[in-house]
Design a protein around this motif. Structure first.
Motif, PDB file in Angstrom:
ATOM      1  N   THR A   1       5.592  -7.462  -0.235  1.00  0.00           N
ATOM      2  CA  THR A   1       6.518  -6.396  -0.644  1.00  0.00           C
ATOM      3  C   THR A   1       5.738  -5.202  -1.196  1.00  0.00           C
ATOM      4  O   THR A   1       4.605  -5.344  -1.672  1.00  0.00           O
ATOM      5  N   GLU A   2       6.396  -4.052  -1.132  1.00  0.00           N
ATOM      6  CA  GLU A   2       5.791  -2.823  -1.666  1.00  0.00           C
ATOM      7  C   GLU A   2       5.468  -3.004  -3.148  1.00  0.00           C
ATOM      8  O   GLU A   2       4.439  -2.535  -3.639  1.00  0.00           O
ATOM      9  N   ASP A   3       6.367  -3.686  -3.860  1.00  0.00           N
ATOM     10  CA  ASP A   3       6.183  -3.841  -5.302  1.00  0.00           C
ATOM     11  C   ASP A   3       4.939  -4.687  -5.627  1.00  0.00           C
ATOM     12  O   ASP A   3       4.237  -4.417  -6.599  1.00  0.00           O
ATOM     13  N   GLU A   4       4.664  -5.691  -4.799  1.00  0.00           N
ATOM     14  CA  GLU A   4       3.466  -6.511  -5.026  1.00  0.00           C
ATOM     15  C   GLU A   4       2.196  -5.668  -4.874  1.00  0.00           C
ATOM     16  O   GLU A   4       1.241  -5.826  -5.645  1.00  0.00           O
ATOM     17  N   VAL A   5       2.199  -4.765  -3.893  1.00  0.00           N
ATOM     18  CA  VAL A   5       1.026  -3.902  -3.716  1.00  0.00           C
ATOM     19  C   VAL A   5       0.919  -2.928  -4.896  1.00  0.00           C
ATOM     20  O   VAL A   5      -0.164  -2.709  -5.450  1.00  0.00           O
ATOM     21  N   ALA A   6       2.068  -2.364  -5.299  1.00  0.00           N
ATOM     22  CA  ALA A   6       2.065  -1.406  -6.409  1.00  0.00           C
ATOM     23  C   ALA A   6       1.549  -2.048  -7.702  1.00  0.00           C
ATOM     24  O   ALA A   6       0.826  -1.419  -8.478  1.00  0.00           O
ATOM     25  N   GLU A   7       1.904  -3.295  -7.915  1.00  0.00           N
ATOM     26  CA  GLU A   7       1.448  -4.002  -9.126  1.00  0.00           C
ATOM     27  C   GLU A   7      -0.086  -4.135  -9.124  1.00  0.00           C
ATOM     28  O   GLU A   7      -0.743  -3.946 -10.156  1.00  0.00           O
ATOM     29  N   ALA A   8      -0.654  -4.426  -7.953  1.00  0.00           N
ATOM     30  CA  ALA A   8      -2.115  -4.542  -7.843  1.00  0.00           C
ATOM     31  C   ALA A   8      -2.776  -3.182  -8.076  1.00  0.00           C
ATOM     32  O   ALA A   8      -3.834  -3.095  -8.720  1.00  0.00           O
ATOM     33  N   VAL A   9      -2.141  -2.123  -7.570  1.00  0.00           N
ATOM     34  CA  VAL A   9      -2.692  -0.775  -7.790  1.00  0.00           C
ATOM     35  C   VAL A   9      -2.646  -0.425  -9.276  1.00  0.00           C
ATOM     36  O   VAL A   9      -3.620   0.111  -9.833  1.00  0.00           O
ATOM     37  N   LEU A  10      -1.538  -0.753  -9.933  1.00  0.00           N
ATOM     38  CA  LEU A  10      -1.440  -0.482 -11.372  1.00  0.00           C
ATOM     39  C   LEU A  10      -2.550  -1.200 -12.134  1.00  0.00           C
ATOM     40  O   LEU A  10      -3.197  -0.614 -13.008  1.00  0.00           O
TER      41      LEU A  10
END
Ligand SMILES: NC(=O)c1ccc[n+]([C@@H]2O[C@H](COP(=O)([O-])OP(=O)(O)OC[C@H]3O[C@@H](n4cnc5c(N)ncnc54)[C@H](O)[C@@H]3O)[C@@H](O)[C@H]2O)c1
Length: 260
Positions: free
Chosen positions: A225-234
């Protein structure tokens, strides 16, 4: 579903390229939830404005990442509007399925230009601004395809392998200036980039309709999911990752972990 974020980025400004939709929009939203002042940026001015309006406090600055002057101006406008730049996420990317033997040179060059030139230009112009702000973080978008050959998206996989290598050089060159540079390498995520190409993939792979989904289930359990990638970026953008530098962070459900 996005979780409430600790306010780890209060007082920081972040730019996310290609963030009108998909993973980029999720990253921009996540960084804003963590307290950052976010600049949403994409090719299309109207889409940029519309996406920025959905994120509290966000600015919208259109930019085609293939164009050096526009990337330079994106950084200049960001500093003028918010006072500084601390985080750059060169997220803009494209992919269009084609076997190598029928791939147009123009299609090859466009993928290289958006994915690789765009990442280079973002680093090239953001890094001096981040150094001027006292340091910060750059998080590039690699891909699991950087780790192995990938039939039908050979241009894309080559561009992402180059992005990961570029990330490592930037990490070393910028370390003395208090700028960390890391990459996320997602597996297949359910965005337009993947879903718009499913029929092409299925016909070129010679699998029946639904075959792509079954392949994903077998290889990585499910789509990411997009959110899983965003969490890693954060994580890579904030100080929890303070000793990560030049790190290629794979998040692919185990796709790259096994031959079968
Ligand atoms: N979806 C996946 O499975 C996946 C996996 C690994 C990595 N990635 C990477 O994540 C990033 C985001 O991909 P996505 O899945 O959200 O794709 P997407 O197609 O949904 O979004 C890409 C965004 O980039 C923008 N863009 C395209 N060309 C641009 C240009 N020249 N200048 C500025 N913006 C431009 C598009 O308008 C779009 O808003 C890309 O770098 C992609 O390679 C995606």
């Amino acid at each position: 579903m996005s979780q409430p974020q600790p306010q780890t980025l209060t007082g920081k400004t972040a730019v996310v390229t290609g963030s009108a939709r998909g993973i980029g929009f999720a990253i921009a939203s996540k960084l804003a939830e963590a307290g950052a002042t976010v600049v949403v940026s994409d090719l299309d001015a109207a889409a940029t404005k519309e996406a920025a309006a959905k994120i509290p406090g966000a600015h919208g600055i259109p930019c085609d990442v293939r164009d050096e002057e526009q990337v330079k101006s994106l950084v200049e406008q960001t500093v003028a509007a918010t006072g500084a730049l601390h985080i750059m996420v060169p997220n803009a990317g494209v992919a269009k399925a084609s076997p190598l033997t029928s791939m147009d040179l123009a299609a090859w060059r466009n993928v290289m230009s958006v994915n690789l030139d765009g990442t280079f230009l973002a680093i090239r112009y953001a890094a001096p601004a981040i150094i001027a702000a006292g340091g910060g973080s750059i998080v590039t978008l690699g891909s699991v395809t950087a780790t192995a050959g990938t039939p039908l998206i050979g241009h894309y996989a080559a561009s992402k392998a180059a992005v990961v290598n570029l990330t490592k050089t930037a990490a070393t060159e910028l370390r003395p200036h208090n700028v960390r540079v890391n990459a996320v390498l997602p597996g297949f995520v359910g965005t337009h980039m993947v879903l718009d190409e499913v029929e092409n993939f299925e016909s070129m792979l010679g699998v029946p309709a639904g075959g792509f989904g079954a392949l994903m289930d077998q290889k990585q359990g499910r789509l990411g999911t997009e959110d899983e990638v965003a969490e890693a970026v954060l994580f890579l953008a904030d100080e929890r990752s303070s000793f990560c530098n030049g790190t290629p962070l794979l998040l692919d459900g185990g796709l790259a972990a096994s031959l079968f």
